[in-house]
Design a protein around this motif. Structure first.
Motif, PDB file in Angstrom:
ATOM      1  N   ARG A  83      26.056  50.260 -23.898  1.00 53.07           N
ATOM      2  CA  ARG A  83      25.265  49.463 -23.169  1.00 53.07           C
ATOM      3  C   ARG A  83      23.795  50.645 -22.892  1.00 53.07           C
ATOM      4  N   GLU A  84      24.820  52.467 -22.473  1.00 49.06           N
ATOM      5  CA  GLU A  84      23.677  53.602 -22.353  1.00 49.06           C
ATOM      6  C   GLU A  84      22.282  53.290 -23.668  1.00 49.06           C
ATOM      7  N   LEU A  88      20.697  46.304 -21.313  1.00 50.62           N
ATOM      8  CA  LEU A  88      21.352  45.196 -22.071  1.00 50.62           C
ATOM      9  C   LEU A  88      21.755  44.387 -22.073  1.00 50.62           C
ATOM     10  N   ARG A  89      20.399  43.780 -23.316  1.00 50.58           N
ATOM     11  CA  ARG A  89      20.567  42.485 -24.029  1.00 50.58           C
ATOM     12  C   ARG A  89      22.097  42.758 -24.721  1.00 50.58           C
ATOM     13  N   GLY A 310      27.586  46.731 -15.991  1.00 55.37           N
ATOM     14  CA  GLY A 310      27.802  47.377 -15.014  1.00 55.37           C
ATOM     15  C   GLY A 310      28.214  47.064 -13.359  1.00 55.37           C
ATOM     16  N   LEU A 311      28.972  46.179 -13.554  1.00 53.02           N
ATOM     17  CA  LEU A 311      29.734  45.177 -12.157  1.00 53.02           C
ATOM     18  C   LEU A 311      30.561  46.042 -11.965  1.00 53.02           C
TER      19      LEU A 311
ATOM     20  N   ASP B  94      19.502  50.872 -17.579  1.00 52.65           N
ATOM     21  CA  ASP B  94      21.150  51.410 -18.082  1.00 52.65           C
ATOM     22  C   ASP B  94      21.954  52.581 -17.922  1.00 52.65           C
ATOM     23  N   ARG B 107      25.569  51.192 -12.319  1.00 51.48           N
ATOM     24  CA  ARG B 107      24.517  51.350 -13.509  1.00 51.48           C
ATOM     25  C   ARG B 107      23.649  50.352 -12.977  1.00 51.48           C
ATOM     26  N   VAL B 108      21.641  51.356 -13.076  1.00 51.96           N
ATOM     27  CA  VAL B 108      20.599  50.119 -13.000  1.00 51.96           C
ATOM     28  C   VAL B 108      21.064  49.166 -13.698  1.00 51.96           C
ATOM     29  N   ASN B 109      20.313  48.293 -13.578  1.00 52.35           N
ATOM     30  CA  ASN B 109      19.471  47.509 -14.145  1.00 52.35           C
ATOM     31  C   ASN B 109      18.191  46.380 -13.387  1.00 52.35           C
ATOM     32  N   GLY B 132      24.266  44.407  -9.709  1.00 53.32           N
ATOM     33  CA  GLY B 132      24.328  43.599  -9.664  1.00 53.32           C
ATOM     34  C   GLY B 132      24.191  42.026 -11.139  1.00 53.32           C
ATOM     35  N   LEU B 133      24.761  40.554 -10.056  1.00 51.59           N
ATOM     36  CA  LEU B 133      24.090  39.703 -11.404  1.00 51.59           C
ATOM     37  C   LEU B 133      22.933  39.264 -11.071  1.00 51.59           C
ATOM     38  N   ILE B 136      20.815  41.144 -13.727  1.00 48.52           N
ATOM     39  CA  ILE B 136      21.202  41.125 -14.989  1.00 48.52           C
ATOM     40  C   ILE B 136      20.876  39.967 -15.468  1.00 48.52           C
ATOM     41  N   ARG B 139      16.982  40.959 -16.453  1.00 43.04           N
ATOM     42  CA  ARG B 139      16.515  41.502 -18.352  1.00 43.04           C
ATOM     43  C   ARG B 139      17.320  40.948 -19.129  1.00 43.04           C
ATOM     44  N   LEU B 140      18.157  39.921 -18.462  1.00 40.32           N
ATOM     45  CA  LEU B 140      18.370  39.378 -19.916  1.00 40.32           C
ATOM     46  C   LEU B 140      17.141  37.714 -20.280  1.00 40.32           C
ATOM     47  N   PHE B 141      16.704  37.579 -19.450  1.00 44.11           N
ATOM     48  CA  PHE B 141      15.852  36.124 -19.716  1.00 44.11           C
ATOM     49  C   PHE B 141      14.516  36.918 -19.635  1.00 44.11           C
TER      50      PHE B 141
END
Lengths: 414, 414
Positions: A83-84, A88-89, A310-311, B94, B107-109, B132-133, B136, B139-141
């Motif tokens: 992750r670091e 994230l992807r 990171g959960l 991250d 952890r920073v998202n 949190g979710l 996330i 970040r993914l999109f």
């Protein structure tokens, strides 16, 4: 004099303190999928596959050494590091794959439980739900630590393979020759089996588990030398057991009638010198291995995934605090156990298949590990020696090559 | 209001237009300069051609989601890295930071920012760090779906964020810590047990950074709560002087416990750096084996002559104010230092000033010898419902006390 004594005591205490992660990982290595893969290799191909054990052991040592070194130096888990360093992807993709592959692994552990208890005429509809519930409570209620020693002790059941390996009077000359003589065949079943052997011995989830365990134990770089010895010892032990399983199966099954293994009774033939106790011994061993791995695998997976994303994670958290963690953990157990209960579920097939998936995922995990372990700002003076990199990259290429060859052969046939 | 909010994932990739409305590139990263302003985005890093350009905050005219960023100045300088910049994409995304109010490592998202609209120009302020979710999903999109869609998609998930002023960035390099204006003084006010949990979650380098910077007293309190093995690796990593400062602030029994986990030379180095009074106390305790009363006991207690009065006791208490928080028993010794009686502190409240302590003493004197085994000590505590238990040497002299928290730690370590 007392000084020397206290120094010696210190060293011994250090070694005993770290006698744990590497050894446990090695033992869990021979889980349900492992036993079945090795049995099948011996039963179907005899002594032919033995040559793979030396390179596999070497790769296993290198992989696990890299993991434990990364854990000791950075104090972070493998998914944390991914992750670091890769964002994230990439982590999400990796974790999604790990989750899917590990689900098949959990299924394979429960399949192992089902297959072994059915030898005792206990229906899988009873044994699997009970074992799933026991696993949940053992881990969540925190009694797992106490039971772990029982699991470890029960692994002496593997000794029956050593004994049987001699009693079935295998062809030792051939066994020795094929241990060092590589044999590649462009046969889809042979390649499938090779992939399975790599995947079961160097399972990706184990690398996540080992590194987390090293971090959890707080093993510092200074004491790392002791850990390394333990890791190497564990790896060799794993493959010695594998060697004897293959030899026993080759001697007892392949020499009579080479065939693919279809059931637990089939695989138990390897222990036939024990007469009527053969299937009992086999099933007890398989049950212990499956149950042991089933206690670790879902938990380790849920941890790795949550850590990477990171959960919040941990059995000491409440459901409200770490919902995703519990959903993943529970989901793996319920789904993994539940799918095995579907009518006509091919127990043995899924065990083999999950190990092949492991091998495919391993190539990806290895790439990540190699990129991480060579980062100077992360590892400092502890970056990989060059020859480690060479062997690992060759392994990555080999696994990908084998996978492509398998896919190619199967596609051409259809 | 919602229009004022901007997520960092939305800022990334936003097109940037110059005065004449020509597009010059997209936002690649943004940076704070904490020495100048703690939360304002000071620079935008824009990439389009071969090099990145730096846009200062006062060169931005407007920022609008769905449109982009318009500049008010032509004079852009090429980007060059400087040590005073905290780059969000590189240094924060991250990575782990400390949530001071939530008392945990996260952890920073993503970051939630606010666009501050003024007549001449818009500026962007960081208000929250997102974990949190929900973040996330963003970040993914990010970059693959329009920002408005992503906002809709994430909206059903409850947010989980930490206000920026309660976030502590972890930076192992002391030079950079100064340049980024990072201080850990906020951690000093935390409960030591919470700080210990946080420290256990971090990697070795970050751990060391925190213990190096916070004041020795807070460090000592936190270190006492950390797992013994980790205590050792932290002390080992610190400079001996700093380690000695921290160990001096620990109670002698905790200090001895931590030092006994170290290798002899390292422990000696630290002991040599300590004040002679503290050092002698710790050295004496180090002589005792871990699992005996001597190894469990503390040498901080209050003892008075057996003929002392309540007034004497009060003045003794005034002279030992640092012990008061956990004190519940006083001890009486005779002229030779032999333990004569123990006096529960609460009885002092009901007694007259001139009353003799001897008359207030507990009816039976319960004590243990310094070489008594740990489990016997535990048993004694349980049997007599004790809070404090005096420890005597072979001659019956009082040498230390064991308190209930020592017993609880001993039981938990099993």
């Amino acid at each position: 004099m007392p000084k020397i004594l206290s120094r010696y005591r210190y060293q011994l205490a250090m070694f005993l303190a770290v006698l744990g992660p590497g050894f446990i990982t090695a033992v869990v290595d021979n889980d349900a999928g492992g036993i079945i893969i090795y049995s099948n290799a011996g039963a179907e191909f005899g002594y032919l596959p033995l040559w793979t054990l030396i390179p596999i052991t070497l790769l296993l040592i290198i992989t696990q050494e890299m993991c434990s070194r990364m854990g000791a130096v950075t104090g972070k888990g493998l998914s944390d590091l991914i992750r670091e360093e890769f964002g994230l992807r990439m982590t999400f993709l990796m974790m999604a794959l790990l989750l899917v592959v590990n689900l098949t692994n959990v299924m394979s552990e429960f399949a192992g439980i089902a297959a072994s208890t059915e030898v005792f005429h206990v229906s899988r509809y009873i044994s699997v739900p009970i074992c799933a519930a026991v696993v949940w409570f053992l881990v969540v209620k925190g009694d797992y630590q106490k039971v772990e020693k029982i699991f470890l002790f029960a692994c002496v059941l593997y000794i029956s393979y050593f004994i049987s390996g001699f009693l079935v009077k295998p062809d030792w000359k051939e066994a020795i020759i094929y241990s060092v003589k590589p044999k590649l065949m462009l046969d889809d079943e042979y390649i499938y089996m090779l992939l399975g052997m790599i995947g079961t011995t160097i399972a990706p989830w184990m690398q996540f588990y080992l590194q987390a365990a090293i971090v959890e134990k707080g093993i510092a770089v200074k004491e790392y030398a002791a850990s390394r010895i333990e890791v190497i010892f564990g790896c060799i032990l794993t493959d010695v057991v594998a060697f004897f399983i293959i030899v026993a199966c080759a001697g007892a099954i392949w020499s009579v009638h080479p065939h693919e293994i279809n059931s637990a009774e089939d695989a138990a033939q390897a222990l036939k010198p024990f007469g009527q106790y053969a299937s009992l011994l086999f099933s007890a061993g398989l049950f212990n291995a499956s149950f042991f791995a089933a206690s670790i695998l879902p938990l380790s997976t849920a941890y790795s995934v949550c850590e990477g994303m990171g959960l919040e994670a941990g059995v000491n958290r409440r459901f409200r605090e770490a919902p995703i963690f519990y959903l993943l953990y529970g989901g793996l157990i319920v789904l993994g156990g539940g799918l095995v209960l579907l009518p006509h579920f091919p127990l043995i097939k899924i065990m083999l298949f999950s190990q092949v998936l492991n091998a495919v995922l391993l190539s990806l995990v290895l790439v990540f590990m190699l990129l991480l372990v060579n980062k100077h700002d992360l590892m400092g003076e502890w970056v990989n020696p060059q020859w480690f990199n060479w062997i690992s990259w060759v392994a990555v290429v080999m696994i990908i090559g084998l996978t492509l060859a398998y896919v190619g052969i199967t596609l051409r046939r259809t | 209001m919602a229009d004022q909010l901007l997520y960092f994932t939305e800022l990334l990739g936003m097109p940037v237009f110059d005065i004449k409305g020509r597009r010059i590139g997209r936002v690649k990263d943004a940076a704070l300069v904490p020495l100048v302003h703690p939360s304002r985005i000071d620079r935008l890093l824009v990439g389009g051609g071969e090099t990145w350009l730096t846009v200062r905050y006062d060169q931005v005219r407007s920022v609008a989601l769905g449109y982009g960023i318009s500049l008010s100045d032509e004079q852009l300088v090429p980007y060059h890295d400087d040590e005073y910049m905290l780059r969000i994409g590189r240094d924060l995304f991250d990575q782990q930071i400390i949530d001071v109010t939530g008392r945990k490592v996260v952890r920073v998202n993503d970051l939630t920012m606010e666009i501050e609209r003024a007549e001449a120009r818009d500026s962007i302020n960081v208000i929250e760090v997102d974990v949190g979710l929900r973040s996330i999903i963003r970040r993914l999109f990010q970059g693959v779906a329009p920002a408005r869609w992503i906002r809709k998609l994430q909206s059903p998930i409850p947010p989980s964020s930490i206000r920026w002023q309660f976030c502590n960035v972890v930076e192992p390099d002391p030079q950079r810590r100064l340049r980024l204006n990072i201080s850990y003084s906020g951690l000093e006010n935390m409960h030591p047990a919470d700080l210990a949990d946080i420290v256990e979650d971090l990697g070795p380098a970050e751990r060391e950074a925190i213990f190096e910077t916070i004041d020795s007293e807070a460090a000592a309190d936190a270190l006492s709560e950390v797992d013994p093995k980790m205590q050792a690796s932290i002390l080992e990593a610190l400079e001996p002087e700093k380690a000695a400062d921290i160990v001096e602030e620990m109670s002698p029994d905790e200090a001895a416990g931590a030092l006994s986990e170290l290798e002899d030379e390292t422990a000696e180095e630290i002991l040599d750096e300590m004040d002679s009074a503290d050092m002698t106390d710790v050295r004496e305790l180090l002589e005792f084996a871990d699992n005996t009363a001597g190894g469990m006991m503390n040498t901080e207690y209050i003892s008075l002559h057996e003929n002392a009065s309540v007034m004497d006791a009060l003045s003794a208490l005034r002279g030992n104010e640092d012990l008061l928080e956990n004190l519940n028993t006083l001890f009486l010794v005779d002229a030779d230092g032999k333990l004569a009686a123990s006096v529960p502190l609460a009885r002092l409240f009901l007694a007259a000033g001139e009353a003799r302590l001897k008359d207030l003493a507990s009816e039976t004197l319960i004590q243990v010898a310094v070489d008594e085994r740990e489990d016997r000590v535990t048993e004694t505590f349980d049997k007599y419902n004790l809070l404090t238990l005096p420890v005597i040497d072979e001659e019956g002299k009082l040498v230390g006390t064991i308190t209930a928290d020592d017993v609880i730690s001993a039981l938990r370590d099993k």
